[in-house]
Design an enzyme around this catalytic site. Structure first.
Site, PDB file in Angstrom:
ATOM      1  N   SER A  15      47.939  34.900 -58.889  1.00 26.91           N
ATOM      2  CA  SER A  15      47.366  35.845 -59.698  1.00 26.91           C
ATOM      3  C   SER A  15      48.073  36.278 -61.116  1.00 26.91           C
ATOM      4  CB  SER A  15      47.270  37.064 -58.891  1.00 26.91           C
ATOM      5  OG  SER A  15      46.610  36.962 -57.802  1.00 26.91           O
ATOM      6  N   CYS A  43      46.633  35.366 -52.891  1.00 33.00           N
ATOM      7  CA  CYS A  43      45.453  36.002 -52.963  1.00 33.00           C
ATOM      8  C   CYS A  43      44.062  35.520 -52.613  1.00 33.00           C
ATOM      9  CB  CYS A  43      45.573  36.969 -54.086  1.00 33.00           C
ATOM     10  SG  CYS A  43      43.782  37.966 -54.341  1.00 33.00           S
ATOM     11  N   GLU A 184      44.666  44.423 -40.471  1.00 30.13           N
ATOM     12  CA  GLU A 184      43.548  44.101 -40.800  1.00 30.13           C
ATOM     13  C   GLU A 184      42.980  43.002 -40.037  1.00 30.13           C
ATOM     14  OE1 GLU A 184      43.812  44.998 -45.634  1.00 30.13           O
ATOM     15  OE2 GLU A 184      44.223  42.842 -45.035  1.00 30.13           O
ATOM     16  N   ARG A 201      56.591  48.193 -33.584  1.00 27.55           N
ATOM     17  CA  ARG A 201      57.871  48.660 -32.902  1.00 27.55           C
ATOM     18  C   ARG A 201      57.782  49.989 -33.213  1.00 27.55           C
ATOM     19  NH1 ARG A 201      61.838  46.133 -37.081  1.00 27.55           N
ATOM     20  NH2 ARG A 201      60.890  46.890 -39.313  1.00 27.55           N
ATOM     21  N   ARG A 207      53.170  52.275 -41.176  1.00 28.05           N
ATOM     22  CA  ARG A 207      54.107  53.288 -41.517  1.00 28.05           C
ATOM     23  C   ARG A 207      53.929  53.483 -43.061  1.00 28.05           C
ATOM     24  NH1 ARG A 207      59.457  52.528 -43.592  1.00 28.05           N
ATOM     25  NH2 ARG A 207      59.277  50.250 -42.801  1.00 28.05           N
ATOM     26  N   ASP A 306      54.973  39.269 -56.310  1.00 29.23           N
ATOM     27  CA  ASP A 306      55.590  39.103 -55.155  1.00 29.23           C
ATOM     28  C   ASP A 306      57.128  38.713 -55.054  1.00 29.23           C
ATOM     29  OD1 ASP A 306      53.221  40.355 -54.141  1.00 29.23           O
ATOM     30  OD2 ASP A 306      52.851  38.827 -52.595  1.00 29.23           O
TER      31      ASP A 306
HETATM   32  P1  NDP Z   1      54.104  44.927 -44.246  1.00 27.01           P
HETATM   33  O1  NDP Z   1      55.264  45.262 -44.923  1.00 27.01           O
HETATM   34  O2  NDP Z   1      52.780  45.782 -44.678  1.00 27.01           O
HETATM   35  O3  NDP Z   1      54.189  45.329 -42.755  1.00 27.01           O
HETATM   36  C1  NDP Z   1      55.218  44.248 -42.063  1.00 27.01           C
HETATM   37  C2  NDP Z   1      55.206  44.884 -40.906  1.00 27.01           C
HETATM   38  O4  NDP Z   1      55.957  44.248 -39.745  1.00 27.01           O
HETATM   39  C3  NDP Z   1      55.596  46.526 -40.511  1.00 27.01           C
HETATM   40  O5  NDP Z   1      54.870  47.151 -39.541  1.00 27.01           O
HETATM   41  C4  NDP Z   1      56.992  46.444 -39.995  1.00 27.01           C
HETATM   42  O6  NDP Z   1      57.583  47.653 -39.132  1.00 27.01           O
HETATM   43  C5  NDP Z   1      56.946  45.178 -39.063  1.00 27.01           C
HETATM   44  N1  NDP Z   1      58.081  44.376 -38.920  1.00 27.01           N
HETATM   45  C6  NDP Z   1      59.071  44.039 -39.872  1.00 27.01           C
HETATM   46  N2  NDP Z   1      60.097  43.192 -39.292  1.00 27.01           N
HETATM   47  C7  NDP Z   1      59.907  43.626 -38.081  1.00 27.01           C
HETATM   48  C8  NDP Z   1      60.671  43.104 -37.157  1.00 27.01           C
HETATM   49  N3  NDP Z   1      61.858  42.216 -37.201  1.00 27.01           N
HETATM   50  N4  NDP Z   1      60.160  43.508 -35.586  1.00 27.01           N
HETATM   51  C9  NDP Z   1      59.252  43.987 -35.617  1.00 27.01           C
HETATM   52  N5  NDP Z   1      58.375  44.531 -36.587  1.00 27.01           N
HETATM   53  C10 NDP Z   1      58.644  44.306 -37.869  1.00 27.01           C
HETATM   54  O7  NDP Z   1      53.608  43.600 -44.279  1.00 27.01           O
HETATM   55  P2  NDP Z   1      52.298  42.629 -43.938  1.00 27.01           P
HETATM   56  O8  NDP Z   1      53.169  41.162 -43.711  1.00 27.01           O
HETATM   57  O9  NDP Z   1      51.455  43.390 -43.208  1.00 27.01           O
HETATM   58  O10 NDP Z   1      51.930  42.345 -45.538  1.00 27.01           O
HETATM   59  C11 NDP Z   1      52.833  41.888 -46.670  1.00 27.01           C
HETATM   60  C12 NDP Z   1      52.386  42.835 -47.831  1.00 27.01           C
HETATM   61  O11 NDP Z   1      51.107  42.056 -48.337  1.00 27.01           O
HETATM   62  C13 NDP Z   1      52.143  44.148 -47.781  1.00 27.01           C
HETATM   63  O12 NDP Z   1      53.257  44.853 -48.094  1.00 27.01           O
HETATM   64  C14 NDP Z   1      51.160  44.422 -48.843  1.00 27.01           C
HETATM   65  O13 NDP Z   1      51.565  45.085 -50.014  1.00 27.01           O
HETATM   66  C15 NDP Z   1      50.390  42.991 -49.113  1.00 27.01           C
HETATM   67  N6  NDP Z   1      48.953  43.145 -48.582  1.00 27.01           N
HETATM   68  C16 NDP Z   1      48.116  43.926 -48.801  1.00 27.01           C
HETATM   69  C17 NDP Z   1      47.094  44.066 -48.441  1.00 27.01           C
HETATM   70  C18 NDP Z   1      45.778  45.061 -49.125  1.00 27.01           C
HETATM   71  O14 NDP Z   1      46.264  45.335 -50.231  1.00 27.01           O
HETATM   72  N7  NDP Z   1      44.478  45.232 -48.442  1.00 27.01           N
HETATM   73  C19 NDP Z   1      46.611  43.160 -47.499  1.00 27.01           C
HETATM   74  C20 NDP Z   1      47.415  42.191 -46.752  1.00 27.01           C
HETATM   75  C21 NDP Z   1      48.675  42.462 -47.426  1.00 27.01           C
HETATM   76  P3  NDP Z   1      58.158  48.858 -40.097  1.00 27.01           P
HETATM   77  O15 NDP Z   1      56.994  49.500 -40.558  1.00 27.01           O
HETATM   78  O16 NDP Z   1      58.663  49.428 -38.725  1.00 27.01           O
HETATM   79  O17 NDP Z   1      59.134  48.435 -40.792  1.00 27.01           O
END
Ligand code: NDP
Length: 462
Positions: A15, A43, A184, A201, A207, A306
């Protein structure tokens, strides 16, 4: 004209990269854009767009059930995963074509190759070995799912990338993570009839979002049949004798499932880009460090989207690209504005949000008014579906500014877009009160919550 082959070389056809390349070429610059996979980036190819198509697909079973309350009796139903994948792929192919056409029409040179920086202003195209030079280099290579290699059995798991191309729909899935992607996809798979477990976790999913949205969404997901396991994490995945996967968790749970999906955040794609050849600075996560104008520490190299790990959202990358063009090619220095970004989680129900969650607002402001409404959406009256819409406004009592708006319910993403305009414009609660309601809608609740549900003073309920 400079001595370089190109005025601008963009690495990455997602994008942000495509927007920058198209606009620069449209201004008469000699632009090349290199993409090793498919134009459109995460995307379009394996993110927001196919995900939303899957969301639509996964909602039909509820629509069929709800129809009965409105007098419609839907006959035999049959879902074909291959048909969905084929239709989705066709649409993604169409969109990719549009991205290419936009670049071609603007006069950018499309290079179907991985590109690596090999020295000052110099790049190599891996497909042909050709070397080219560019006055400016823009890195917009995005990110990729965290493969979590330290977890035994991680190679047996899928990420969102593979979820878009599974040969068959699994009967059961365990998803680990509690962010956008995990939530999602848990809803998508559950809607399509897959027995779904979400393992996160932390104490509550999502969060960083407002707690009322988080708890109400989790409860709604559980009501739909998703098993949500909080305060737990998968430690080990192994192949069972029956061909399924065995996922063992820290809390001692064992889940025997067809697929395990990891959604543990995304990492910047900065490996093997040749950044070290010219000394481009990256942070501990590998993200390219940029200033307010998307400039790296190397004066002719820029990065956006990103790969810079500022805010991982498509519209943000596009906005950063437009600011880059204004600054570098229109003599109009423009910083990307990362404040008050409206966003949506395409869960079921959706979350639409802009501004601060209550806990963050409570730390920032001495006194808050919180307006909270939880109600049954009108469509659920006749359908009989047990569901709730939640709307919440957080107001700074000192100047009456609405500092946070959070919605859980149908089309909350659409609502967030518009309420984002109101907050960006600095609207006060009085502006909301003066706005005539649109009736009958769910959104009218946002302009008819006249009395605060509660107040917070110094973070405590007053
Ligand atoms: P996120 O950052 O949203 O979530 C990552 C998740 O993984 C969190 O719950 C985190 O926990 C957990 N996590 C990370 N490391 C570990 C670990 N070592 N052990 C256990 N749990 C862990 O990332 P996503 O992969 O869901 O999405 C990536 C990005 O893509 C997002 O930040 C978002 O900006 C974008 N996105 C946006 C969308 C939209 O606009 N609708 C849709 C999909 C993606 P904790 O919270 O405790 O750190």
């Amino acid at each position: 004209m400079s001595d370089y082959d190109f005025d601008l070389f963009v690495i990455g056809g997602g994008s942000g990269g495509v927007r920058a390349a198209r606009l620069a070429a449209g201004l008469g610059k000699r632009v090349a854009i290199a993409e090793e996979y498919r134009f459109g980036g995460t995307c379009v190819i394996r993110g927001c767009v196919p995900k939303k198509l899957f969301v639509y697909a996964s909602q039909f079973p509820e629509h069929f059930e709800d129809a009965a309350g409105y007098g419609w009796h839907v006959g035999e139903r049959r879902f074909s995963w291959p048909d969905l994948i084929a239709a989705k792929d066709k649409e993604i192919g169409r969109l990719e074509g549009l991205y290419r056409k936009g670049l071609e029409n603007a006069g950018a040179e499309i290079l179907e190759s991985r590109a690596e920086i090999i020295g000052p202003h110099r790049l190599r195209l891996n497909a042909s070995g050709q070397e080219v030079t560019a006055e400016k280099i823009l890195i917009a290579v995005g990110g990729a799912p965290n493969p979590h290699p330290e977890m035994p059995g991680s190679e047996l798991c899928i990420s969102s990338n593979e979820a878009f191309h599974l040969e068959e729909l699994p009967k059961s899935i365990a998803i680990t993570g509690g962010g956008y992607i995990a939530v999602e996809f848990a809803n998508i798979f559950n809607g399509l009839g897959v027995e779904t477990t979400l393992i996160y976790r932390g104490p509550e999913i999502l969060r960083g979002f407002d707690m009322d949205m988080r708890t109400n969404l989790r409860e709604a997901m559980e009501k739909k049949g998703i098993r949500v396991v909080c305060r737990d994490t998968i430690l080990d995945v192994s192949q069972a004798a029956d061909g399924r996967l065995k996922a063992e968790t820290k809390q001692g749970h064992v889940f025997n499932v067809d697929k395990v999906m990891m959604a543990l955040g995304r990492l910047p794609n900065t490996k093997s880009l040749g950044l070290e050849s010219i000394g481009v600075e990256t942070d501990a996560k590998g993200a390219i460090v940029v200033d307010d104008y998307s400039r790296t520490n190397v004066d002719y190299v820029y990065a956006l989207g990103d790969v810079t790990d500022r805010v991982q959202l498509t519209p943000v990358a596009i906005h950063e690209a437009m600011c880059f063009i204004e600054t570098e090619y229109k003599d109009n220095p423009t910083k990307p504005d990362h404040d008050l970004i409206a966003t949506a989680v395409f869960s079921q129900p959706e979350i639409g949000t802009v501004g601060l969650p209550e806990d963050v607002a409570a730390e920032r402001y001495d006194e808050l008014e919180v307006y909270l409404a939880k109600f049954r959406p009108m469509k659920a009256t006749l359908s009989g579906r047990d569901e709730k819409t939640v709307m919440k406004l957080i107001v700074n009592a000192a100047d009456r500014k609405v500092v946070g708006a959070h919605i859980l319910g149908h089309e909350a993403g659409e609502m967030a877009q518009l309420i984002g305009v109101a907050l960006k414009g600095g609207c006060t609660k009085d502006d909301f009160d003066r706005t005539m309601a649109v009736h009958p809608t769910a959104t009218e609740e946002l302009v008819t919550m006249y009395a605060p549900s509660y107040r917070l003073k110094n973070g405590e309920r007053a």
